[in-house]
Design a protein around this motif. Structure first.
Motif, mmCIF file in Angstrom:
data_model
loop_
_atom_site.group_PDB
_atom_site.id
_atom_site.type_symbol
_atom_site.label_atom_id
_atom_site.label_comp_id
_atom_site.label_asym_id
_atom_site.label_seq_id
_atom_site.Cartn_x
_atom_site.Cartn_y
_atom_site.Cartn_z
ATOM 1 N N ARG A 17 0.832 -1.214 0.000
ATOM 2 C CA ARG A 17 0.000 0.000 0.000
ATOM 3 C C ARG A 17 0.861 1.256 0.000
ATOM 4 N NH1 ARG A 17 -3.444 -3.122 3.349
ATOM 5 N NH2 ARG A 17 -2.395 -2.379 5.207
ATOM 6 N N LEU A 18 1.918 1.271 0.819
ATOM 7 C CA LEU A 18 2.806 2.429 0.861
ATOM 8 C C LEU A 18 3.540 2.616 -0.461
ATOM 9 C CD1 LEU A 18 4.269 2.133 4.459
ATOM 10 C CD2 LEU A 18 2.721 3.881 3.600
ATOM 11 N N ALA A 19 3.918 1.519 -1.105
ATOM 12 C CA ALA A 19 4.619 1.612 -2.387
ATOM 13 C C ALA A 19 3.709 2.190 -3.461
ATOM 14 C CB ALA A 19 5.137 0.235 -2.806
ATOM 15 N N VAL A 20 2.443 1.774 -3.482
ATOM 16 C CA VAL A 20 1.494 2.329 -4.457
ATOM 17 C C VAL A 20 1.352 3.823 -4.217
ATOM 18 C CG1 VAL A 20 -0.928 2.361 -5.155
ATOM 19 C CG2 VAL A 20 0.236 0.189 -4.839
ATOM 20 N N ARG A 21 1.226 4.195 -2.964
ATOM 21 C CA ARG A 21 1.097 5.618 -2.645
ATOM 22 C C ARG A 21 2.353 6.392 -3.035
ATOM 23 N NH1 ARG A 21 -1.213 8.028 3.000
ATOM 24 N NH2 ARG A 21 -1.495 10.128 2.220
ATOM 25 N N ALA A 22 3.530 5.792 -2.821
ATOM 26 C CA ALA A 22 4.785 6.468 -3.150
ATOM 27 C C ALA A 22 4.916 6.706 -4.653
ATOM 28 C CB ALA A 22 5.972 5.648 -2.633
ATOM 29 N N VAL A 23 4.592 5.703 -5.484
ATOM 30 C CA VAL A 23 4.767 5.894 -6.925
ATOM 31 C C VAL A 23 3.728 6.867 -7.490
ATOM 32 C CG1 VAL A 23 5.878 3.665 -7.316
ATOM 33 C CG2 VAL A 23 3.424 3.857 -7.610
ATOM 34 N N VAL A 24 2.538 6.932 -6.890
ATOM 35 C CA VAL A 24 1.511 7.839 -7.400
ATOM 36 C C VAL A 24 1.759 9.273 -6.931
ATOM 37 C CG1 VAL A 24 -0.952 8.383 -7.328
ATOM 38 C CG2 VAL A 24 -0.211 6.037 -7.651
ATOM 39 N N VAL A 25 2.047 9.447 -5.648
ATOM 40 C CA VAL A 25 2.235 10.787 -5.106
ATOM 41 C C VAL A 25 3.544 11.404 -5.600
ATOM 42 C CG1 VAL A 25 2.588 12.072 -2.957
ATOM 43 C CG2 VAL A 25 0.776 10.377 -3.103
#
Length: 146
Positions: A17-25
């Motif tokens: 979940r954090l990785a998805v947020r990192a690549v999008v943000v």
């Protein structure tokens, strides 16, 4: 200068979940000087974007799928855990799903007790002018690369 953020040895759903947020943000934003991180203005790709890509690649997503997540732009999009491209798990049969109303709510009472013979299709009422027809529930919950 700081080094790379390490990828956890054992990935958890929270890491994904954090990785998805990192690549999008921390996606690229075009500037006259070249692409910069949308979040902090560092040169693209920043450390968190690189870490997110490495975690998602370790989770089993390919570059096209990661790019589709970035294009989708939702940092809270769901990526299944564990992620399997070609799952060897048995497919769920329609009998494994509980019966639902057209609005998607579980059916209770005598309607839930109705059983359809194997191989037979249950009767479906045609949609009237006031009844919207919902799309089939087979659409993925996260964007796919095309």
């Amino acid at each position: 200068m700081l080094g790379e953020v390490p990828v956890p040895a054992q990935l958890s759903p929270e890491d994904v979940r954090l990785a998805v947020r990192a690549v999008v943000v921390h996606a690229a934003e075009e500037w006259p000087a070249g692409p910069l991180c949308r979040n902090d203005g560092a040169t693209y790709p920043c450390r968190l974007h690189r870490w997110g890509r490495r975690v998602l690649a370790a989770h089993g997503l390919n570059e096209r799928q990661i790019d589709a997540l970035v294009r989708h732009g939702n940092p809270f999009v769901h990526v299944p855990f564990p992620f399997t491209v070609n799952s060897s798990a048995p497919a769920r049969t329609p009998a494994a799903y509980p019966p639902r109303t057209p609005a998607g709510h579980p059916v209770r009472g005598q309607a839930a007790a109705r059983v359809v013979a194997p191989g037979a299709r249950p009767a479906v009422r045609p949609a009237g002018p006031g009844r919207p027809v919902a799309p089939p529930a087979t659409a993925p919950r996260w964007p796919r690369a095309s």
